[in-house]
Design a protein around this motif. Structure first.
Motif: not given
Lengths: 113, 112
Positions: A12-31
Protein backbone atom coordinates in the motif's frame (compact mmCIF):
# COMPACT_ATOMS: atom_id res chain seq x y z
CA UNK A 1 8.41 -27.88 -7.80
CA UNK A 2 9.85 -24.45 -7.18
CA UNK A 3 7.78 -21.58 -8.49
CA UNK A 4 8.26 -17.90 -9.20
CA UNK A 5 8.46 -15.96 -5.95
CA UNK A 6 7.27 -12.39 -5.74
CA UNK A 7 7.54 -9.99 -2.87
CA UNK A 8 5.84 -8.32 -1.27
CA UNK A 9 2.44 -9.93 -1.85
CA UNK A 10 0.62 -6.76 -0.88
CA UNK A 11 1.82 -3.19 -0.90
CA UNK A 12 0.00 0.00 0.00
CA UNK A 13 1.43 3.34 -1.07
CA UNK A 14 0.28 6.91 -1.40
CA UNK A 15 0.34 9.05 -4.51
CA UNK A 16 3.76 10.28 -5.57
CA UNK A 17 5.56 7.66 -3.49
CA UNK A 18 7.91 5.02 -4.88
CA UNK A 19 7.68 1.24 -4.78
CA UNK A 20 9.97 -1.66 -5.55
CA UNK A 21 8.63 -5.06 -6.47
CA UNK A 22 10.87 -8.10 -6.47
CA UNK A 23 10.77 -11.30 -8.47
CA UNK A 24 12.76 -14.49 -8.02
CA UNK A 25 12.46 -16.76 -11.05
CA UNK A 26 12.29 -20.50 -11.11
CA UNK A 27 15.82 -21.95 -10.75
CA UNK A 28 17.68 -22.16 -14.08
CA UNK A 29 15.24 -19.78 -15.74
CA UNK A 30 17.11 -16.95 -17.42
CA UNK A 31 14.22 -14.83 -18.69
CA UNK A 32 11.83 -12.77 -16.60
CA UNK A 33 8.73 -10.86 -17.64
CA UNK A 34 6.60 -8.28 -15.88
CA UNK A 35 2.87 -7.90 -16.43
CA UNK A 36 0.25 -5.58 -15.00
CA UNK A 37 -3.32 -6.74 -14.44
CA UNK A 38 -6.05 -4.25 -13.59
CA UNK A 39 -9.32 -5.36 -11.97
CA UNK A 40 -11.26 -7.59 -14.35
CA UNK A 41 -8.67 -7.11 -17.08
CA UNK A 42 -6.15 -9.20 -18.96
CA UNK A 43 -2.51 -9.15 -17.94
CA UNK A 44 -0.67 -6.49 -19.95
CA UNK A 45 3.00 -6.95 -20.80
CA UNK A 46 5.35 -4.36 -19.36
CA UNK A 47 8.93 -5.47 -19.93
CA UNK A 48 11.18 -8.52 -20.11
CA UNK A 49 14.82 -9.41 -19.55
CA UNK A 50 16.99 -12.19 -20.90
CA UNK A 51 20.40 -12.82 -19.39
CA UNK A 52 20.24 -9.48 -17.59
CA UNK A 53 19.55 -7.49 -20.75
CA UNK A 54 16.23 -5.92 -21.62
CA UNK A 55 14.73 -8.08 -24.35
CA UNK A 56 11.30 -6.59 -25.02
CA UNK A 57 9.29 -3.62 -23.91
CA UNK A 58 5.57 -3.10 -23.77
CA UNK A 59 3.32 -0.48 -22.29
CA UNK A 60 5.54 0.40 -19.37
CA UNK A 61 5.28 4.02 -18.17
CA UNK A 62 8.45 6.09 -18.13
CA UNK A 63 7.99 6.36 -14.36
CA UNK A 64 8.73 2.64 -14.11
CA UNK A 65 12.06 0.95 -14.58
CA UNK A 66 13.25 -2.59 -14.12
CA UNK A 67 16.39 -4.63 -14.16
CA UNK A 68 17.59 -8.19 -13.87
CA UNK A 69 20.49 -8.97 -11.60
CA UNK A 70 23.36 -11.43 -11.85
CA UNK A 71 21.41 -14.02 -9.84
CA UNK A 72 18.54 -13.59 -12.36
CA UNK A 73 16.15 -12.03 -9.91
CA UNK A 74 14.42 -8.91 -11.13
CA UNK A 75 13.10 -5.72 -9.59
CA UNK A 76 10.43 -3.37 -10.88
CA UNK A 77 10.90 0.17 -9.62
CA UNK A 78 7.92 2.47 -9.71
CA UNK A 79 8.10 6.20 -8.98
CA UNK A 80 5.62 9.06 -8.73
CA UNK A 81 2.87 6.56 -8.13
CA UNK A 82 -0.58 7.41 -9.39
CA UNK A 83 -4.00 6.07 -8.45
CA UNK A 84 -4.15 4.31 -11.81
CA UNK A 85 -1.12 2.24 -10.90
CA UNK A 86 -3.25 0.23 -8.50
CA UNK A 87 -3.19 -3.27 -9.94
CA UNK A 88 -1.78 -6.74 -9.66
CA UNK A 89 1.78 -6.98 -10.88
CA UNK A 90 2.91 -10.38 -12.05
CA UNK A 91 6.33 -11.65 -12.76
CA UNK A 92 6.85 -14.67 -14.98
CA UNK A 93 9.95 -16.62 -15.89
CA UNK A 94 11.02 -19.04 -18.59
CA UNK A 95 14.08 -20.94 -19.64
CA UNK A 96 15.14 -19.20 -22.81
CA UNK A 97 12.89 -16.99 -24.84
CA UNK A 98 11.72 -19.01 -27.78
CA UNK A 99 8.57 -21.06 -27.48
CA UNK A 100 8.97 -21.77 -23.81
CA UNK A 101 6.01 -21.38 -21.46
CA UNK A 102 6.12 -18.48 -19.09
CA UNK A 103 5.42 -19.48 -15.52
CA UNK A 104 3.83 -16.85 -13.34
CA UNK A 105 4.16 -15.95 -9.71
CA UNK A 106 1.17 -15.10 -7.56
CA UNK A 107 1.74 -11.40 -7.98
CA UNK A 108 2.05 -8.27 -5.90
CA UNK A 109 -1.16 -6.40 -5.25
CA UNK A 110 -0.31 -2.69 -5.26
CA UNK A 111 -2.86 -0.29 -3.85
CA UNK A 112 -2.38 3.45 -4.18
CA UNK A 113 -4.28 5.61 -1.73
CA UNK B 1 -0.42 -5.35 -33.66
CA UNK B 2 -1.91 -8.31 -31.93
CA UNK B 3 -5.30 -8.65 -30.42
CA UNK B 4 -6.54 -11.76 -28.84
CA UNK B 5 -10.11 -12.28 -27.77
CA UNK B 6 -12.39 -14.88 -26.32
CA UNK B 7 -15.91 -15.49 -27.52
CA UNK B 8 -17.73 -15.88 -24.20
CA UNK B 9 -17.16 -14.13 -20.91
CA UNK B 10 -18.73 -16.91 -18.82
CA UNK B 11 -19.18 -20.62 -19.39
CA UNK B 12 -21.38 -22.63 -17.07
CA UNK B 13 -20.88 -26.37 -17.28
CA UNK B 14 -22.20 -29.38 -15.43
CA UNK B 15 -19.68 -31.39 -13.47
CA UNK B 16 -18.53 -34.32 -15.57
CA UNK B 17 -19.33 -32.66 -18.88
CA UNK B 18 -16.74 -31.44 -21.35
CA UNK B 19 -15.91 -27.74 -21.60
CA UNK B 20 -14.84 -25.89 -24.70
CA UNK B 21 -13.34 -22.42 -24.50
CA UNK B 22 -12.71 -20.53 -27.70
CA UNK B 23 -10.23 -17.84 -28.61
CA UNK B 24 -9.53 -15.79 -31.71
CA UNK B 25 -6.34 -13.98 -32.57
CA UNK B 26 -5.67 -11.37 -35.20
CA UNK B 27 -1.98 -11.51 -36.02
CA UNK B 28 -1.07 -14.18 -38.52
CA UNK B 29 2.56 -13.75 -37.43
CA UNK B 30 1.73 -15.32 -34.06
CA UNK B 31 3.63 -18.56 -33.79
CA UNK B 32 3.08 -19.72 -30.24
CA UNK B 33 -0.09 -19.98 -28.19
CA UNK B 34 -0.67 -20.79 -24.58
CA UNK B 35 -3.60 -21.34 -22.24
CA UNK B 36 -3.59 -20.23 -18.63
CA UNK B 37 -5.94 -20.85 -15.72
CA UNK B 38 -6.25 -18.13 -13.12
CA UNK B 39 -7.88 -18.67 -9.77
CA UNK B 40 -8.85 -15.85 -7.49
CA UNK B 41 -5.86 -14.26 -5.81
CA UNK B 42 -3.35 -16.28 -7.80
CA UNK B 43 -1.22 -15.83 -10.85
CA UNK B 44 -1.98 -17.40 -14.23
CA UNK B 45 -1.17 -21.09 -14.13
CA UNK B 46 0.21 -22.72 -17.28
CA UNK B 47 -2.12 -25.36 -18.72
CA UNK B 48 -0.91 -26.21 -22.20
CA UNK B 49 0.82 -24.63 -25.15
CA UNK B 50 0.96 -25.20 -28.88
CA UNK B 51 3.25 -24.06 -31.64
CA UNK B 52 1.98 -22.83 -34.95
CA UNK B 53 3.32 -25.89 -36.77
CA UNK B 54 0.82 -28.05 -34.91
CA UNK B 55 -2.96 -28.39 -35.13
CA UNK B 56 -3.62 -30.26 -31.94
CA UNK B 57 -1.94 -31.03 -28.68
CA UNK B 58 -3.19 -33.06 -25.77
CA UNK B 59 -2.41 -32.98 -22.10
CA UNK B 60 -3.99 -34.48 -19.06
CA UNK B 61 -7.76 -33.96 -19.57
CA UNK B 62 -7.05 -30.97 -21.83
CA UNK B 63 -6.73 -30.59 -25.58
CA UNK B 64 -5.82 -27.48 -27.51
CA UNK B 65 -6.83 -27.13 -31.14
CA UNK B 66 -5.31 -24.54 -33.44
CA UNK B 67 -6.87 -23.47 -36.74
CA UNK B 68 -4.46 -21.08 -38.41
CA UNK B 69 -6.72 -20.60 -41.40
CA UNK B 70 -9.33 -18.79 -39.34
CA UNK B 71 -6.94 -17.72 -36.55
CA UNK B 72 -8.80 -19.62 -33.89
CA UNK B 73 -7.81 -21.83 -31.02
CA UNK B 74 -9.81 -23.69 -28.45
CA UNK B 75 -9.25 -25.41 -25.15
CA UNK B 76 -11.20 -28.53 -24.39
CA UNK B 77 -11.44 -29.80 -20.84
CA UNK B 78 -12.70 -33.34 -20.47
CA UNK B 79 -14.87 -34.41 -17.55
CA UNK B 80 -14.92 -30.96 -15.98
CA UNK B 81 -14.44 -30.96 -12.21
CA UNK B 82 -15.24 -28.38 -9.53
CA UNK B 83 -11.53 -27.61 -9.29
CA UNK B 84 -11.63 -26.45 -12.90
CA UNK B 85 -13.69 -23.41 -11.91
CA UNK B 86 -11.50 -20.42 -12.74
CA UNK B 87 -10.85 -17.78 -15.38
CA UNK B 88 -9.14 -19.12 -18.48
CA UNK B 89 -6.96 -16.95 -20.70
CA UNK B 90 -5.49 -17.64 -24.07
CA UNK B 91 -2.32 -15.81 -25.02
CA UNK B 92 -0.36 -15.47 -28.22
CA UNK B 93 3.18 -14.53 -29.02
CA UNK B 94 4.39 -13.05 -32.24
CA UNK B 95 7.43 -14.59 -33.85
CA UNK B 96 10.68 -12.79 -33.00
CA UNK B 97 9.24 -11.40 -29.80
CA UNK B 98 8.66 -12.84 -26.39
CA UNK B 99 5.82 -10.86 -24.92
CA UNK B 100 2.46 -12.56 -24.58
CA UNK B 101 -0.73 -10.83 -25.64
CA UNK B 102 -3.63 -12.09 -23.56
CA UNK B 103 -7.21 -12.44 -24.63
CA UNK B 104 -10.14 -11.53 -22.41
CA UNK B 105 -10.65 -14.28 -19.89
CA UNK B 106 -13.54 -16.73 -19.83
CA UNK B 107 -14.89 -17.59 -16.42
CA UNK B 108 -15.77 -21.26 -16.16
CA UNK B 109 -18.32 -22.16 -13.51
CA UNK B 110 -18.74 -25.84 -12.75
CA UNK B 111 -22.16 -26.80 -11.41
CA UNK B 112 -22.34 -29.84 -9.12
Amino acid sequence: AAGVIQSPRHLIKEKRETATLKCYPIPRHDTVYWYQQGPGQDPQFLISFYEKMQSDKGSIPDRFSAQQFSDYHSELNMSSLELGDSALYFCASSRGQTNQPQHFGDGTRLSIL
Amino acid sequence: GESVGLHLPTLSVQEGDNSIINCAYSNSASDYFIWYKQESGKGPQFIIDIRSNMDKRQGQRVTVLLNKTVKHLSLQIAATQPGDSAVYFCAARKAAGNKLTFGGGTRVLVKP
